[in-house]
Motif scaffolding. Sequence first.
Motif, PDB file in Angstrom:
ATOM      1  N   ASP A 210       0.848  -1.192   0.000  1.00 43.03           N
ATOM      2  CA  ASP A 210       0.000   0.000   0.000  1.00 43.03           C
ATOM      3  C   ASP A 210       0.884   1.243   0.000  1.00 43.03           C
ATOM      4  O   ASP A 210       1.302   1.720   1.057  1.00 43.03           O
ATOM      5  N   PRO A 211       1.166   1.783  -1.180  1.00 48.98           N
ATOM      6  CA  PRO A 211       2.040   2.960  -1.270  1.00 48.98           C
ATOM      7  C   PRO A 211       1.292   4.281  -1.225  1.00 48.98           C
ATOM      8  O   PRO A 211       1.893   5.342  -1.407  1.00 48.98           O
ATOM      9  N   THR A 212      -0.021   4.261  -0.979  1.00 56.21           N
ATOM     10  CA  THR A 212      -0.844   5.446  -1.232  1.00 56.21           C
ATOM     11  C   THR A 212      -0.552   6.607  -0.291  1.00 56.21           C
ATOM     12  O   THR A 212      -0.575   7.760  -0.707  1.00 56.21           O
ATOM     13  N   VAL A 213      -0.276   6.324   0.987  1.00 51.32           N
ATOM     14  CA  VAL A 213       0.003   7.421   1.924  1.00 51.32           C
ATOM     15  C   VAL A 213       1.282   8.145   1.508  1.00 51.32           C
ATOM     16  O   VAL A 213       1.345   9.387   1.492  1.00 51.32           O
ATOM     17  N   VAL A 214       2.290   7.381   1.158  1.00 46.10           N
ATOM     18  CA  VAL A 214       3.558   7.967   0.738  1.00 46.10           C
ATOM     19  C   VAL A 214       3.399   8.713  -0.581  1.00 46.10           C
ATOM     20  O   VAL A 214       3.919   9.824  -0.755  1.00 46.10           O
ATOM     21  N   ILE A 215       2.670   8.147  -1.527  1.00 48.52           N
ATOM     22  CA  ILE A 215       2.473   8.809  -2.815  1.00 48.52           C
ATOM     23  C   ILE A 215       1.674  10.094  -2.638  1.00 48.52           C
ATOM     24  O   ILE A 215       1.944  11.111  -3.303  1.00 48.52           O
ATOM     25  N   ALA A 216       0.715  10.087  -1.737  1.00 49.93           N
ATOM     26  CA  ALA A 216      -0.029  11.321  -1.453  1.00 49.93           C
ATOM     27  C   ALA A 216       0.912  12.406  -0.940  1.00 49.93           C
ATOM     28  O   ALA A 216       0.791  13.589  -1.310  1.00 49.93           O
ATOM     29  N   ALA A 217       1.880  12.030  -0.103  1.00 52.14           N
ATOM     30  CA  ALA A 217       2.864  12.992   0.405  1.00 52.14           C
ATOM     31  C   ALA A 217       3.752  13.505  -0.729  1.00 52.14           C
ATOM     32  O   ALA A 217       4.125  14.687  -0.757  1.00 52.14           O
ATOM     33  N   MET A 218       4.083  12.630  -1.667  1.00 51.76           N
ATOM     34  CA  MET A 218       4.883  13.048  -2.817  1.00 51.76           C
ATOM     35  C   MET A 218       4.116  14.047  -3.680  1.00 51.76           C
ATOM     36  O   MET A 218       4.695  15.014  -4.197  1.00 51.76           O
ATOM     37  N   ILE A 219       2.828  13.810  -3.834  1.00 50.05           N
ATOM     38  CA  ILE A 219       1.997  14.722  -4.624  1.00 50.05           C
ATOM     39  C   ILE A 219       1.876  16.063  -3.925  1.00 50.05           C
ATOM     40  O   ILE A 219       2.081  17.129  -4.526  1.00 50.05           O
ATOM     41  N   ASP A 220       1.553  16.044  -2.635  1.00 50.31           N
ATOM     42  CA  ASP A 220       1.340  17.287  -1.889  1.00 50.31           C
ATOM     43  C   ASP A 220       2.604  18.132  -1.792  1.00 50.31           C
ATOM     44  O   ASP A 220       2.535  19.369  -1.779  1.00 50.31           O
TER      45      ASP A 220
END
Length: 399
Positions: A210-220
């Motif tokens: 589940d990479p979504t939390v980290v990817i959300a941080a990369m986007i933000d």
Amino acid sequence: MLRPAVRQVFAALEARGGAGCVRFVGGCVRNVVMGRAPTDLDLSTQLTPDQTEAALSAAHIRHVPTGKAFGTISAIIDGEPFEITSLREDVETDGRRAVVSFTTDWAKDAQRRDFYLNALYADIRGAVFDPTGEGFDDARDGRVRFIGDAETRIREDYLRILRFFRFTASHGQSMDAESFAACARLKSGIDTLSGERISQELFKLLAVDDPTVVIAAMIDSGVMAHVLPSISAQATPLRAMCRLTSDIERRLLALLHPDGLQPEALECLSSRLRLSNRVAGRLRDAARRLPQADINTGETSWRRMAYRDGKAVLCDALILHSALSGLAQAEWQAIETLITALDLPVFPLKSAQLIAAGLTPGPELGQAIKRIEADWIAHDFSQNVIDAAIDEIRERTKI
């Protein structure tokens, strides 16, 4: 440590450099400390590359100089490679590659690595060595931090920005604030990296459970804008897709939705990331069919799409629609099973039949076949459509 091939490599190197001259390093040690299965068995040695080759030759072990300029020799036993890298220290770095010199000092080798939890070593007898004094605790506690000054480590190789996010997703319990801030400040350095290096790291990140939390941080933080330039990546569709599948390329589809699935954006992305023709084609086909893919249309519509584009393209488009619709994993699996089992017909019309009915070979014949096939598909593959078309041609062409 008990495997014969592993012990054979250690014995060969220690016969040349003495006990303790070679150790396991990095991921395999880190994973064992974290209670996980070891993966790649990478080795470090105090021997120089030339000495490593000589030691392997003396033991009659096949080897290849996979990266000799950077200190790496691969021993191959029964088809399995073992990467053996001489201890190194950086002489010069430019953010993409380093000039190194070889050393016998384990601490110097550890200091040039990226994160504390990756700077762990272990010998064949099971002793773990932690030259930085921080690696063991960070591995045990799931903490991903740059060694020493974060900005210095990043400037040595900007790919470490992406590695930080990937390892945080796969091995971290939380995001280290100092390391994250340094990545955000230096994110423009990603632009200097080759597309191949970026895509390899992105795919590894998407392979995490589940990479979504980290990817959300990369986007933000704006980091993702340098990974996928000119595309507004979306974490929400990806989060839903991750619940449905572990397929990396399908997860990428969700990350790119919707802006990155436009033809021009996909073309730029494929060029920037140096995507293979297969991957680029898969993304392009799924994006093209997404507007027609609907999980609510049912088997008849799916059979038409599967006939035109293939079951794989249909499944790719439908799973993205399923993710956007919030479908549960069990529901999607039932749909995918149904599509996989679809019995697709073979177009039964032959050109000889139309020639016998009165058409002459040439462009008109080809156009007629395409027109009849489209009508046959639209009418659920009915033989009546073909019979009626042949009758109409006979009527129109008779003298």
